[in-house]
Each structure stands twice: as structure tokens, then as C-alpha cells.
Design an enzyme around this catalytic site. Sequence first.
Site, PDB file in Angstrom:
ATOM      1  N   SER A 192     -40.489  44.443  38.509  1.00  0.00           N
ATOM      2  CA  SER A 192     -39.097  43.526  38.298  1.00  0.00           C
ATOM      3  C   SER A 192     -37.846  44.006  37.885  1.00  0.00           C
ATOM      4  CB  SER A 192     -39.445  42.412  37.143  1.00  0.00           C
ATOM      5  OG  SER A 192     -38.431  41.663  36.721  1.00  0.00           O
ATOM      6  N   LYS A 219     -47.015  40.011  35.465  1.00  0.00           N
ATOM      7  CA  LYS A 219     -45.502  40.003  36.208  1.00  0.00           C
ATOM      8  C   LYS A 219     -45.570  38.278  36.529  1.00  0.00           C
ATOM      9  CE  LYS A 219     -42.149  40.871  38.908  1.00  0.00           C
ATOM     10  NZ  LYS A 219     -42.165  40.145  39.726  1.00  0.00           N
ATOM     11  N   HIS A 246     -44.390  36.940  33.714  1.00  0.00           N
ATOM     12  CA  HIS A 246     -43.210  36.998  33.530  1.00  0.00           C
ATOM     13  C   HIS A 246     -42.252  36.112  34.301  1.00  0.00           C
ATOM     14  CE1 HIS A 246     -39.572  39.163  35.549  1.00  0.00           C
ATOM     15  NE2 HIS A 246     -39.535  39.656  34.365  1.00  0.00           N
ATOM     16  N   ASN A 247     -42.510  35.926  35.644  1.00  0.00           N
ATOM     17  CA  ASN A 247     -42.005  35.207  36.610  1.00  0.00           C
ATOM     18  C   ASN A 247     -41.921  33.835  36.210  1.00  0.00           C
ATOM     19  OD1 ASN A 247     -41.652  37.534  38.068  1.00  0.00           O
ATOM     20  ND2 ASN A 247     -42.326  36.655  40.027  1.00  0.00           N
ATOM     21  N   GLU A 251     -39.441  33.447  33.582  1.00  0.00           N
ATOM     22  CA  GLU A 251     -38.069  33.456  34.066  1.00  0.00           C
ATOM     23  C   GLU A 251     -37.778  32.086  34.559  1.00  0.00           C
ATOM     24  OE1 GLU A 251     -36.783  35.087  38.426  1.00  0.00           O
ATOM     25  OE2 GLU A 251     -37.777  36.521  37.000  1.00  0.00           O
TER      26      GLU A 251
END
Length: 482
Positions: free
Chosen positions: A130, A184, A187-188, A191
Site C-alpha cells: 500500500s 490488505k 486496509h482498503n 480506506e
Amino acid sequence: MNNSADIGLIGLAVMGENLVLNMESKGFTVAVFNRTVSKVDDFVGGRGKGKNFIPAHSIAELCKSLKRPRKVMLLVKAGKAVDDFIEQIIPHLEPGDIIIDGGNTHFPDTVRRTAYVESKGLLYIGTGVSGGEEGALNGPSMMPGGSAAAWEAVRPIFQSICAKADGAPCCDWVGENGAGHFVKMVHNGIEYGDMQLICEAYQIMKDLLGMTAAEMHEVFREWNEGELGSYLIEITRDILAYRNEAGETVVDTILDTAGQKGTGKWTGVAALDLGVPLTLIGEAVFARCLSAQKDERVTASLQLPGPAPVAVDRAEMLEALRQALYASKIVSYAQGYLLMREAAKEYGWKLNNGGIALMWRGGCIIRSVFLGKIKEAFDRNPDLSNLLLDPFFKEKVLAAQAGWRKVVTAAIASGVPAPALGAALAYFDGYRSARLPANLLQAQRDYFGAHTYERIDRPRGEFFHTNWTGKGGNTSASTYVV
């Protein structure tokens, strides 16, 4: 030039180019290959000129140039391309060699590929990367998972090239098979949530408070210097001040239809599969979907008038909005960590929750001062069930509660959409409720489908059925409990 490369990389698009330049700058020799082979020569003769790169014009040539255990990293489009390259790479490797997928891969594919590659006597890593092109060049956040035996071989490279937070590398081993890509993905999803919350704050400032871009720029500048300080607040500050040659604020010239690459959707689907109330991130995804219906929204705006904005004190509302944004951010991360907890149970991963927060503190899109507090929370209690119950976050969300409610109430009364702020508050209220109306829901399910229910005066796990109409039998249906 050294003719024995420390690592090979396939895929010289923007991320791949920047990542290998990062590796080379840290003292590693990198072999490079691209499906369009002319790209290799263009790179070595351009941005890579005079540096320690070994150009390869075939996968066989790439693999021959690598030290053992060979490490071949893919930075190609997720999906079939990854499987195709794996098949092409395997014949040129030996037992113990490592294939690394650094793309935005859906975690079930990494679970499958890890098992497949290991069946060939090789090792596999699926790592989230990232930070975009800037992060790839200067230090990304990296979240590797897969074959645990591969970690020590790639650790020196990954922890050298990643971002650092207070001197600690924003990269550590996450867990087996798809764990790295799952983290991940979360995480996105976070986001998506952070971006939507900021956008709702922007719209409330614009439509409810009547603020100009320059005035909003000042607010985000102040926010970035406090507890909301983060990369996304920082770039929002800069965006609101950016003007084109005609003197126009560029953000005001951009069409209000948002794109997405699917990782937010994946997060929502995973939450549904695992029975986790990931409401804020779900609303963030749906908000993008609604934004895409631009023509319909324009038509509806002419036929479906809403209320006029309510009168509010600007200074008081801005402080309430800051509190609402911070409290909602706490909920977003609380839900994300709940999802990772349930995934760890489902897939047998041993996730280091505090370590994940550290990995996100630098290099990545959601990096913020806030993440240090999450690490401290899990350092205090590694078995923390929900961030809302940590003493620090509990104090913060309770202190923000009045302002949070004020913002959501004013947005609703003024007809300003704030789905993520509202969803976060609704989750907070649901989570703090000792009793929810699911008892009525269970009665309804039992009435029309004989789905049974538990009783408050009997032990959990005992199920009962009522013949509500006197016409049904005693046969009950199976029960699914998330």
C-alpha cells in the site's frame, strides 16, 4: 555490475518500476522482466540507467540470474495473469524457491495459490503493498502472508524497502496463506470508509454551512495538526486549495461520480460471509455506487425537493463535525478489526493486531497518528474484543457522542446525505444496547417459517418453537446463527 540478482520482478508498470528503484536504492540487485519485452530495455536505458538492474528478455533468463533461494515477485494485474505467470515460472525454479504476488489479489486466490505452489515443492507469498506509486518508490506499507518458511528469505528486502514509523519497519509477517492479502483487503475497506467520512464532512461544510473551498482548506489544515492528522486529511487540505490556471478550485470542476476497483466490495462480502456488521464500510461502497447514478440523480433532484438547511452556529458545528469524524473513524477501525478477528478464527490465522496497526502507521493510504493508539490498545490487551471497549477509545467516543449526534441530526434535518456518519452512530447505539428488537424478529421468523428461538429464562443453545396459529405442526426448521 553484479550478475547475480537478489530478487527478480515481473511487471514494469508504475508500481513495479518504482518498487524496483526502491529496492536498488537500498543496495539490492534486481532482475527485471516485462511481458512487453521492449519495456525492459526502455526501463534499463531510462530510469534504471547506470543502476544495478539485470534486464531479462524471458522468464528463463530472469530465473537464471537469481541467487538461491530464487525470489520472483509479480506485480501484474490480479486474476488470470497471476495464474498464467505462476505456470510459466514454476518450471524454472527448484525446491525452496519463492514466488511472490505483490498485486491487489483477492485473498481466496492467495489461499488457493499457496497450496498449489507448495504442492510443487516451492514457497509462496501473497503480500499487500500500500502507498501508491509514491509509497512504492519511497517506502510502502507491506503485509506479507503465505508460506511461513519463505519469510526469513524475503525479510531483509521487504523490511529495507518499506516505510518506517518511529524507526520500526511497516512490514512484518501477517500469517499463513491468504492472511496478508486479507489484511490488505481490510486496509482498503477502511480506506473506503475514511474517504467517505471525509467526503461527508466536506459536503456538510459546503451545503449546510455554506463554506468555500478556501475556508474548508483552513479547517482541514487545522484538523491535520491534531488527533485527526493523517495522509487523507492532509491531501484533502491540499486538494481544497488547488487551483488551475483559470483560478478555479479544481475540486469544484470534477464530476461527482466515484470509481472503485472492487476491494471495498470484497471487504463487504467477506463481512457478510463471516457475519460481521461492517456497516460503515458497506455504506462507503454503496455511496460510490449511488454516485455513479449521476443522470438519475440529476433528474431526481428536479422532482424530489428536500428541506432547507437548518440554522446552526458554524463554529459549534465545525467542532461537532470534528468530533463526529473522529468517533466514526473509531467505529470504522473497530469494525475492521472485528472482521480480521473472525477471519482469523475461520482460517486458522494468528494475527498480531497491534503489529497490523504498526504496519499501517507509515507508507500506506490510511496512515495516521490514530494508528499508534490502536497499537497501544492491543499492547494493553492483546485479547481486546472491540476497540470501543479500550479505555482510550471509550473515553474519546463518549466525549464525542453529543457532537456526533448533533451532526447527524443536522444533516438529516437539512437533507444532506451522511450515510457513513449515520451508519457509524447506528452501530455505536446498537453495540451499546443490552437488548435489541431481534426477539420480535425471531418471533416473526418462527411464525412464518418455524425457525425457532432461544428464551431469556433458559440456557443458550436450547431452541423452542411456538405453534402461533394453532394450525401448524411441531416440526421446526434448521437454524443458522452468525
